[in-house]
Design a protein around this motif. Structure first.
Motif, PDB file in Angstrom:
ATOM      1  N   SER A 111      32.294  70.950 113.937  1.00 41.75           N
ATOM      2  CA  SER A 111      32.638  70.192 112.734  1.00 41.75           C
ATOM      3  C   SER A 111      32.894  68.735 113.085  1.00 41.75           C
ATOM      4  N   ILE A 112      32.455  67.845 112.198  1.00 43.42           N
ATOM      5  CA  ILE A 112      32.666  66.411 112.372  1.00 43.42           C
ATOM      6  C   ILE A 112      33.185  65.839 111.065  1.00 43.42           C
ATOM      7  N   SER A 113      34.227  65.016 111.144  1.00 42.57           N
ATOM      8  CA  SER A 113      34.738  64.280 109.986  1.00 42.57           C
ATOM      9  C   SER A 113      34.761  62.806 110.345  1.00 42.57           C
ATOM     10  N   GLU A 114      34.176  61.977 109.478  1.00 44.30           N
ATOM     11  CA  GLU A 114      34.124  60.542 109.708  1.00 44.30           C
ATOM     12  C   GLU A 114      34.619  59.816 108.466  1.00 44.30           C
ATOM     13  N   TYR A 115      35.519  58.857 108.666  1.00 46.50           N
ATOM     14  CA  TYR A 115      36.030  58.047 107.567  1.00 46.50           C
ATOM     15  C   TYR A 115      35.283  56.723 107.502  1.00 46.50           C
ATOM     16  N   ASP A 116      35.016  56.248 106.285  1.00 45.51           N
ATOM     17  CA  ASP A 116      34.384  54.949 106.088  1.00 45.51           C
ATOM     18  C   ASP A 116      35.414  53.841 105.914  1.00 45.51           C
ATOM     19  N   THR A 117      36.676  54.181 106.007  1.00 40.66           N
ATOM     20  CA  THR A 117      37.751  53.214 105.822  1.00 40.66           C
ATOM     21  C   THR A 117      38.238  52.717 107.180  1.00 40.66           C
ATOM     22  N   PRO A 118      38.285  51.391 107.389  1.00 41.55           N
ATOM     23  CA  PRO A 118      38.775  50.869 108.672  1.00 41.55           C
ATOM     24  C   PRO A 118      40.202  51.344 108.953  1.00 41.55           C
ATOM     25  N   GLY A 119      40.461  51.664 110.209  1.00 41.47           N
ATOM     26  CA  GLY A 119      41.796  52.093 110.616  1.00 41.47           C
ATOM     27  C   GLY A 119      41.993  53.593 110.622  1.00 41.47           C
ATOM     28  N   LEU A 120      41.104  54.345 109.989  1.00 40.42           N
ATOM     29  CA  LEU A 120      41.227  55.806 109.987  1.00 40.42           C
ATOM     30  C   LEU A 120      40.337  56.387 111.076  1.00 40.42           C
ATOM     31  N   ILE A 121      40.811  57.415 111.725  1.00 38.68           N
ATOM     32  CA  ILE A 121      40.106  58.010 112.860  1.00 38.68           C
ATOM     33  C   ILE A 121      39.640  59.407 112.476  1.00 38.68           C
ATOM     34  N   GLY A 122      38.373  59.673 112.675  1.00 42.71           N
ATOM     35  CA  GLY A 122      37.804  60.975 112.381  1.00 42.71           C
ATOM     36  C   GLY A 122      37.999  61.938 113.536  1.00 42.71           C
ATOM     37  N   SER A 123      37.327  63.073 113.451  1.00 42.05           N
ATOM     38  CA  SER A 123      37.470  64.068 114.505  1.00 42.05           C
ATOM     39  C   SER A 123      36.180  64.864 114.666  1.00 42.05           C
ATOM     40  N   SER A 124      36.064  65.484 115.830  1.00 42.77           N
ATOM     41  CA  SER A 124      34.971  66.384 116.141  1.00 42.77           C
ATOM     42  C   SER A 124      35.588  67.617 116.782  1.00 42.77           C
ATOM     43  N   SER A 125      35.191  68.791 116.326  1.00 42.96           N
ATOM     44  CA  SER A 125      35.768  70.003 116.906  1.00 42.96           C
ATOM     45  C   SER A 125      34.693  71.059 117.152  1.00 42.96           C
ATOM     46  N   TRP A 126      34.901  71.820 118.215  1.00 43.46           N
ATOM     47  CA  TRP A 126      34.064  72.949 118.580  1.00 43.46           C
ATOM     48  C   TRP A 126      34.934  74.202 118.552  1.00 43.46           C
ATOM     49  N   ALA A 127      34.371  75.313 118.102  1.00 42.37           N
ATOM     50  CA  ALA A 127      35.128  76.565 118.095  1.00 42.37           C
ATOM     51  C   ALA A 127      34.199  77.727 118.431  1.00 42.37           C
ATOM     52  N   ASN A 128      34.765  78.721 119.078  1.00 47.09           N
ATOM     53  CA  ASN A 128      34.066  79.953 119.413  1.00 47.09           C
ATOM     54  C   ASN A 128      35.010  81.100 119.105  1.00 47.09           C
ATOM     55  N   ASP A 129      34.515  82.097 118.378  1.00 40.69           N
ATOM     56  CA  ASP A 129      35.323  83.306 118.209  1.00 40.69           C
ATOM     57  C   ASP A 129      34.430  84.522 118.440  1.00 40.69           C
TER      58      ASP A 129
END
Length: 162
Positions: A111-129
């Motif tokens: 999963s990837i989340s990206e913000y278009d607003t300056p100053g906000l930090i997105g994230s990238s995550s990997w998961a295995n179940d």
């Protein structure tokens, strides 16, 4: 700030293959959401959501793939303001039937989340179940699973418009 928000969310879906969920299938759906603010019309906008899914069964193994995309504008509680965010999620799934009573699943997702607003930090995550499943009776199934994941902050977005 109080307001009355109206939302209209039409959608369209296309599918190929088995609709019962037991055979090969491919589906694509898209749904825009029109957001209309009664008092603050500068917040009006359109959010977008798309979903692609596929499954391929073999004799005992079923493989699946999924991809979602979302572009939304709204309030972010953590920062106390509005922001635009793009989200992507990819999943790979597998289900293997050992015998009629036992099976196991291995699932991976990113999963990837990206913000278009300056100053906000997105994230990238990997998961295995991973799951081992057992059918105790035709109506009672249990499972034992283990999962792991990794999350990383994305680089801070810098706006080109200043």
């Amino acid at each position: 700030m109080d307001d009355l928000i109206w939302s209209l969310s039409p959608g369209v879906s296309f599918g190929l293959g088995d609709r019962g969920g037991t055979g090969r299938a491919l589906s694509l759906s898209y749904s825009p959401s029109v957001m209309i603010y009664t008092k603050h019309d500068d917040f009006n906008g359109v959010n977008h959501s798309a979903n692609l899914r596929g499954s391929w069964p073999f004799s005992r193994l079923t493989l699946g793939v999924g991809q979602t995309y979302s572009l939304a504008s709204g309030g972010v509680v953590d920062v106390g303001n509005r922001a635009d965010v793009q989200s992507y999620a990819t999943s790979l799934t597998s289900h293997y039937e050992i015998d009629p009573l036992a099976s196991f699943d291995i699932n991976l997702s990113h999963s990837i989340s990206e913000y278009d607003t300056p100053g906000l930090i997105g994230s990238s995550s990997w998961a295995n179940d991973n799951w081992f499943n057992w059918e105790f009776t035709p109506r009672v199934t249990g499972g034992l699973g283990v999962g792991e994941g990794y999350m990383k902050r994305s680089e801070e977005h810098t706006s080109e418009l200043q």
